[in-house]
Enzyme design. Structure first.
Site, PDB file in Angstrom:
ATOM      1  N   ASP A 143      -4.240  -7.503  -7.106  1.00 25.21           N
ATOM      2  CA  ASP A 143      -4.516  -6.749  -5.892  1.00 25.21           C
ATOM      3  C   ASP A 143      -4.925  -5.342  -6.327  1.00 25.21           C
ATOM      4  O   ASP A 143      -4.818  -4.989  -7.515  1.00 25.21           O
ATOM      5  CB  ASP A 143      -3.264  -6.714  -5.006  1.00 25.21           C
ATOM      6  CG  ASP A 143      -3.590  -6.509  -3.532  1.00 25.21           C
ATOM      7  OD1 ASP A 143      -4.723  -6.076  -3.238  1.00 25.21           O
ATOM      8  OD2 ASP A 143      -2.717  -6.780  -2.691  1.00 25.21           O
ATOM      9  N   HIS A 148       0.835  -1.206   0.000  1.00 26.55           N
ATOM     10  CA  HIS A 148       0.000   0.000   0.000  1.00 26.55           C
ATOM     11  C   HIS A 148       0.871   1.257   0.000  1.00 26.55           C
ATOM     12  O   HIS A 148       0.448   2.325  -0.464  1.00 26.55           O
ATOM     13  CB  HIS A 148      -0.901   0.034   1.238  1.00 26.55           C
ATOM     14  CG  HIS A 148      -2.029  -0.945   1.191  1.00 26.55           C
ATOM     15  ND1 HIS A 148      -1.879  -2.254   1.553  1.00 26.55           N
ATOM     16  CD2 HIS A 148      -3.341  -0.786   0.824  1.00 26.55           C
ATOM     17  CE1 HIS A 148      -3.043  -2.884   1.432  1.00 26.55           C
ATOM     18  NE2 HIS A 148      -3.940  -2.009   0.987  1.00 26.55           N
TER      19      HIS A 148
END
Length: 486
Positions: free
Chosen positions: A413, A341
């Protein structure tokens, strides 16, 4: 002669007469003897003649018998010769008949084969599909094909995306599916929507929102959520009252794989009840013993075999409720201390180490029937030293599909993570992911830009429509599962 002789000697007539009588008697005796001898000789001759005649008759009888034997022998030999000749002729005739019969049969078969070829040629011209009854797999395959075969290319491309409701409606926070959702889905027939805590107010609200979204979509649609148990549980951590499930680290520490099944079944049951059909869980990553992992308590543990058993049971529990499970984050994030992230993450394991540890739970989950595998953005030099896994054909096509044999849906993802956005614009990342073998693209940083880039790549031939159809086929096999029983 006797008288003259005696006279010369001086015998008297009486003496001579006596002598004559004597001589006469002797002559008579001699004559008698001669006659007897003659009779004897005649008798002997008669006997000899009788013996000769008997001998001749015996000889003739023997000769006749011999001649008969010879005749019979000749007749027998002739008959044997005739029989042998008849057998030979019979065999020759039979062989000839058999050969002619075989030739006739072969000619008949050739004629039938020629007729069948002509018939097959006619069938190919008139009806390209086999007239035989289709097996169930073909029926299912045709059902799947019917969903996307007639789609316009714009809808096909949109069907590869899973996005938030906000990204297509333009609202700040979506808590209902109204006219804005209808307009958005008409324009972009996305393959799925993902929901977070901000979208969930209560059970009635989220249930109604999901049902409305389903009714407004032109095609079957995935309604997804991250519901792992523990901290990452969008529904359980909202105001919706459901059975709470521990995090996977706690379940893994317990060592009882049946608890992983129970957790998956519990989560799948309440998601199904609300209206979700896709859960981005379980986490299949293996942590390093004694080392800190960016995943925290989301992973089952550090023992590959034990984690594999937990993952397999969790998948079975979720899928058993009718909700699709998704293994994440291939090829393994458990050993990473950094978070994708926030930036680039590199996994330094060798391929042997990956096979011995990280691949084990993914193989177990695949074997258990997981419908999805999520590919991470971590870079794994042992497989591809240049590209993030989510954009790498070496990771997706060669390793996940080729080595591990996964045939289900591969999803990236979230593409709005810094590990991607810092290095690739949304247009480039979307096209690269499809080229690498991904079937679905999760949450691109800019959905419209990513969508338009993939559409343009198909239209200009950079990506073939057949390649898009391959992904749609996998997607709709999951979406249509169970339709044959309905």
């Amino acid at each position: 002669m006797g008288k003259l002789h005696k006279r010369k000697k001086g015998y008297s007539d009486e003496e001579l007469e006596d002598d004559e009588e004597i001589e006469t008697e002797e002559d008579e005796d001699e004559e008698g003897e001669e006659e007897e001898e003659d009779e004897d000789e005649e008798e002997d001759d008669d006997e000899e003649e009788e013996d000769d005649e008997e001998g001749r008759r015996a000889y003739r009888r023997r000769r006749r018998i011999r001649n008969q034997i010879i005749s019979y022998l000749i007749i027998f030999l002739v008959m044997v010769g005739i029989a042998v000749g008849a057998v030979a002729v019979g065999r020759k005739v039979a062989s000839s008949v058999s050969r002619k019969r075989q030739e006739a049969e072969l000619e008949r078969e050739l004629e039938e084969a020629a007729k069948e070829e002509e018939s097959e040629e006619d069938m190919v011209i008139d009806t390209p599909e086999s007239v035989e009854e289709e097996p169930e797999e073909d029926i299912f395959g045709n059902m799947v094909l019917s969903y996307y075969s007639e789609m316009p290319i714009e809808d096909k491309v949109a069907g590869l995306f899973v996005v938030t409701p906000e990204s297509i409606t333009g609202v700040t926070t979506a808590t209902q599916a109204g006219e804005g959702t209808q307009e958005a889905l008409n324009q972009y027939a996305v393959g799925g929507m993902i929901y977070f805590g901000q979208n969930i107010l209560d059970k009635e609200q989220i249930t109604e929102m999901l049902a409305s979204t389903t009714s407004k979509s032109k095609y079957p649609i995935f309604l997804a959520v991250d519901e792992e148990g523990g901290d990452v549980s969008r529904v359980a951590n909202s105001s919706v009252e459901v059975t709470q499930v521990d995090d996977m680290a706690a379940i893994g520490a317990g060592g009882d794989a049946s608890q992983a099944f129970a957790a998956g079944e519990t989560i799948g049951s309440y998601l199904k009840d609300i209206g979700f059909n896709l859960d981005f869980a379980p986490v299949a990553d293996v942590t390093l013993e004694g080392a800190e992992s960016a995943l925290g308590n989301r992973a089952f543990g550090s023992d590959p075999q034990a984690v594999g058993e937990m993952v397999s049971n969790a998948v079975s529990g979720i899928e058993g409720t009718g909700v699709s499970a998704c293994l994440k984050h291939f090829p393994g994030l458990g050993s990473a201390a950094d978070d994708t992230h926030e930036g680039r993450v590199e996994i330094g394991k060798t391929i042997e180490e990956l096979r011995a540890a990280d691949f084990v739970p993914f193989s177990a989950g695949i074997e258990a029937g997981a419908d999805f595998v999520m590919v991470s953005h971590a870079t794994v030099p042992a497989i591809d030293d240049e590209l993030p896994s989510s954009l790498s054909a070496k990771v997706i096509t060669d390793t996940l599909r080729g080595e591990l044999g996964f045939e289900g849906v591969v999803i990236t993802d979230a593409l709005d993570m810094t590990a991607i956005t810092e290095y690739y614009p949304p247009e480039e990342a979307a096209v690269m992911a499809i080229q690498a073998g991904a079937d679905m693209l999760l949450m691109p940083e800019d959905f419209e830009a990513a969508y338009n880039a993939v559409l343009a790549a198909v239209q200009d031939g950079t990506i073939s429509e057949e390649r898009i159809d391959e992904s749609l086929n996998r997607i709709y096999r999951v979406k249509c599962a169970g339709k044959l029983e309905e």
